[in-house]
Design a protein around this motif. Structure first.
Motif, PDB file in Angstrom:
ATOM      1  N   LYS A  22       0.806  -1.217   0.000  1.00  0.00           N
ATOM      2  CA  LYS A  22       0.000   0.000   0.000  1.00  0.00           C
ATOM      3  C   LYS A  22       0.839   1.267   0.000  1.00  0.00           C
ATOM      4  N   ILE A  23       2.104   1.147   0.334  1.00  0.00           N
ATOM      5  CA  ILE A  23       2.966   2.324   0.385  1.00  0.00           C
ATOM      6  C   ILE A  23       3.114   2.908  -1.015  1.00  0.00           C
ATOM      7  N   GLU A  24       2.881   4.193  -1.115  1.00  0.00           N
ATOM      8  CA  GLU A  24       3.085   4.877  -2.386  1.00  0.00           C
ATOM      9  C   GLU A  24       4.464   5.520  -2.356  1.00  0.00           C
ATOM     10  N   TYR A  25       5.369   4.932  -3.082  1.00  0.00           N
ATOM     11  CA  TYR A  25       6.720   5.457  -3.134  1.00  0.00           C
ATOM     12  C   TYR A  25       6.767   6.683  -4.034  1.00  0.00           C
ATOM     13  N   VAL A  26       7.657   7.578  -3.692  1.00  0.00           N
ATOM     14  CA  VAL A  26       7.892   8.748  -4.530  1.00  0.00           C
ATOM     15  C   VAL A  26       8.685   8.289  -5.739  1.00  0.00           C
ATOM     16  N   SER A  27       8.231   8.657  -6.912  1.00  0.00           N
ATOM     17  CA  SER A  27       8.989   8.355  -8.128  1.00  0.00           C
ATOM     18  C   SER A  27       9.136   9.644  -8.927  1.00  0.00           C
ATOM     19  N   VAL A  28      10.173   9.689  -9.710  1.00  0.00           N
ATOM     20  CA  VAL A  28      10.526  10.913 -10.437  1.00  0.00           C
ATOM     21  C   VAL A  28       9.673  11.038 -11.702  1.00  0.00           C
ATOM     22  N   ILE A  29       9.098  12.217 -11.855  1.00  0.00           N
ATOM     23  CA  ILE A  29       8.365  12.550 -13.074  1.00  0.00           C
ATOM     24  C   ILE A  29       9.198  13.618 -13.784  1.00  0.00           C
ATOM     25  N   LEU A  30       9.735  13.258 -14.909  1.00  0.00           N
ATOM     26  CA  LEU A  30      10.590  14.194 -15.652  1.00  0.00           C
ATOM     27  C   LEU A  30       9.743  15.207 -16.412  1.00  0.00           C
ATOM     28  N   PRO A  31      10.090  16.480 -16.299  1.00  0.00           N
ATOM     29  CA  PRO A  31       9.378  17.502 -17.075  1.00  0.00           C
ATOM     30  C   PRO A  31       9.840  17.459 -18.531  1.00  0.00           C
ATOM     31  N   PRO A  32       9.107  18.104 -19.411  1.00  0.00           N
ATOM     32  CA  PRO A  32       9.540  18.127 -20.813  1.00  0.00           C
ATOM     33  C   PRO A  32      10.856  18.881 -20.957  1.00  0.00           C
ATOM     34  N   GLU A  33      11.590  18.556 -22.000  1.00  0.00           N
ATOM     35  CA  GLU A  33      12.839  19.284 -22.258  1.00  0.00           C
ATOM     36  C   GLU A  33      12.583  20.594 -22.987  1.00  0.00           C
ATOM     37  N   THR A  34      11.522  20.621 -23.759  1.00  0.00           N
ATOM     38  CA  THR A  34      11.139  21.835 -24.480  1.00  0.00           C
ATOM     39  C   THR A  34       9.613  21.943 -24.470  1.00  0.00           C
ATOM     40  N   LEU A  66       7.448  19.793  -5.344  1.00  0.00           N
ATOM     41  CA  LEU A  66       7.490  19.026  -6.590  1.00  0.00           C
ATOM     42  C   LEU A  66       6.289  19.340  -7.474  1.00  0.00           C
ATOM     43  N   SER A  67       5.129  19.426  -6.870  1.00  0.00           N
ATOM     44  CA  SER A  67       3.913  19.696  -7.634  1.00  0.00           C
ATOM     45  C   SER A  67       3.990  21.063  -8.324  1.00  0.00           C
ATOM     46  N   LEU A  68       4.409  22.080  -7.589  1.00  0.00           N
ATOM     47  CA  LEU A  68       4.527  23.422  -8.185  1.00  0.00           C
ATOM     48  C   LEU A  68       5.608  23.480  -9.260  1.00  0.00           C
ATOM     49  N   LEU A  69       6.730  22.817  -8.986  1.00  0.00           N
ATOM     50  CA  LEU A  69       7.824  22.858  -9.965  1.00  0.00           C
ATOM     51  C   LEU A  69       7.483  22.075 -11.230  1.00  0.00           C
ATOM     52  N   GLN A  70       6.706  21.019 -11.097  1.00  0.00           N
ATOM     53  CA  GLN A  70       6.272  20.282 -12.288  1.00  0.00           C
ATOM     54  C   GLN A  70       5.501  21.226 -13.207  1.00  0.00           C
ATOM     55  N   LYS A  71       4.627  22.030 -12.603  1.00  0.00           N
ATOM     56  CA  LYS A  71       3.857  23.007 -13.392  1.00  0.00           C
ATOM     57  C   LYS A  71       4.787  24.083 -13.973  1.00  0.00           C
ATOM     58  N   ALA A  72       5.696  24.585 -13.132  1.00  0.00           N
ATOM     59  CA  ALA A  72       6.616  25.631 -13.587  1.00  0.00           C
ATOM     60  C   ALA A  72       7.450  25.151 -14.764  1.00  0.00           C
ATOM     61  N   LEU A  73       7.964  23.935 -14.651  1.00  0.00           N
ATOM     62  CA  LEU A  73       8.830  23.408 -15.715  1.00  0.00           C
ATOM     63  C   LEU A  73       8.048  23.053 -16.972  1.00  0.00           C
ATOM     64  N   ASN A  74       6.738  22.896 -16.858  1.00  0.00           N
ATOM     65  CA  ASN A  74       5.907  22.717 -18.049  1.00  0.00           C
ATOM     66  C   ASN A  74       5.732  24.035 -18.787  1.00  0.00           C
ATOM     67  N   PHE A  75       5.901  25.152 -18.086  1.00  0.00           N
ATOM     68  CA  PHE A  75       5.855  26.471 -18.730  1.00  0.00           C
ATOM     69  C   PHE A  75       7.217  26.870 -19.282  1.00  0.00           C
ATOM     70  N   PHE A  76       8.275  26.513 -18.545  1.00  0.00           N
ATOM     71  CA  PHE A  76       9.619  26.921 -18.955  1.00  0.00           C
ATOM     72  C   PHE A  76      10.628  25.886 -18.437  1.00  0.00           C
ATOM     73  N   PRO A  77      10.939  24.871 -19.250  1.00  0.00           N
ATOM     74  CA  PRO A  77      11.781  23.763 -18.787  1.00  0.00           C
ATOM     75  C   PRO A  77      13.282  24.031 -18.765  1.00  0.00           C
ATOM     76  N   ALA A  78      13.694  25.223 -19.163  1.00  0.00           N
ATOM     77  CA  ALA A  78      15.131  25.524 -19.242  1.00  0.00           C
ATOM     78  C   ALA A  78      15.605  26.403 -18.090  1.00  0.00           C
ATOM     79  N   ASP A  79      14.996  26.268 -16.929  1.00  0.00           N
ATOM     80  CA  ASP A  79      15.363  27.074 -15.768  1.00  0.00           C
ATOM     81  C   ASP A  79      16.218  26.242 -14.818  1.00  0.00           C
ATOM     82  N   PRO A  80      17.524  26.537 -14.736  1.00  0.00           N
ATOM     83  CA  PRO A  80      18.384  25.717 -13.872  1.00  0.00           C
ATOM     84  C   PRO A  80      17.994  25.785 -12.397  1.00  0.00           C
TER      85      PRO A  80
END
Length: 186
Positions: A22-34, A66-80
């Motif tokens: 039942k444990i929900e492990y955290v897994s990485v969701i990669l944002p788009p590159e462009t 993570l949730s906010l950054l996923q959205k942010a990186l969907n708008f602009f994925p080239a932000d270091p």
């Protein structure tokens, strides 16, 4: 008889297996590159919110980050800055992950993307140091964190990471000193 008390019964073993499933492990969701229509302003606004939440330093705050950054990186994925904060959030959630190579390799992709954009970006290099620690490449992590602290002796998170590294090596006095320096700076 004491040993028998510590050994789980068959019922307890079955219950533990159910809990583990039942444990929900955290897994990485990669944002788009462009993205077709990058929007750095929307991304920056979300990044600023994420950065504030990240500073609360809890598992819940890292997940919200993570949730906010996923959205942010969907708008602009080239932000270091966003990529490195994204990677660090995942690495601070290490204990909630499966602690496997798939997780580490995905986080490394984020770090590499950030460093490709800005090779000397401090937060990206801090993320790389954390990644090295999770990968158990402690000697390389020590070299990198020492360099980062030498270059910027007022970066509290660098001392936090150094403290974790010392702690993992059972260097208690050094760990305490690093953690105290973190508290002084942050």
């Amino acid at each position: 008889t004491l040993l028998l008390l510590l050994t789980p019964s068959t019922k307890e073993k079955v219950a533990l297996k159910k809990i583990r499933k039942k444990i929900e492990y955290v897994s990485v969701i990669l944002p788009p590159e462009t993205v077709k229509n990058p929007d750095s302003e929307k991304a920056k606004s979300l990044y600023e919110k994420a950065k504030k939440i990240f500073s609360k330093d809890t598992a819940g705050s890292y997940k919200n980050t993570l949730s906010l950054l996923q959205k942010a990186l969907n708008f602009f994925p080239a932000d270091p800055a966003a990529l490195s904060l994204f990677a660090k959030s995942y690495l601070y959630l290490w204990d909630l992950s499966k602690k496997d190579d798939d997780f580490l390799n995905a986080v490394r992709l984020l770090i590499d993307r950030a460093l490709k954009i800005a090779p000397d970006h401090v937060d990206s290099l801090l993320a790389k140091t954390l990644w090295l620690i999770r990968k158990k490449e402690r000697a390389e992590a020590q070299k990198l964190i020492s360099r980062l602290i030498q270059e910027n002796p007022y970066h509290g998170e660098a001392f936090l990471i150094e403290g974790e590294l010392f702690f993992l090596q059972s260097l208690w006095n050094k760990a305490i000193a690093s953690f105290q320096k973190t508290l002084e700076l942050d």
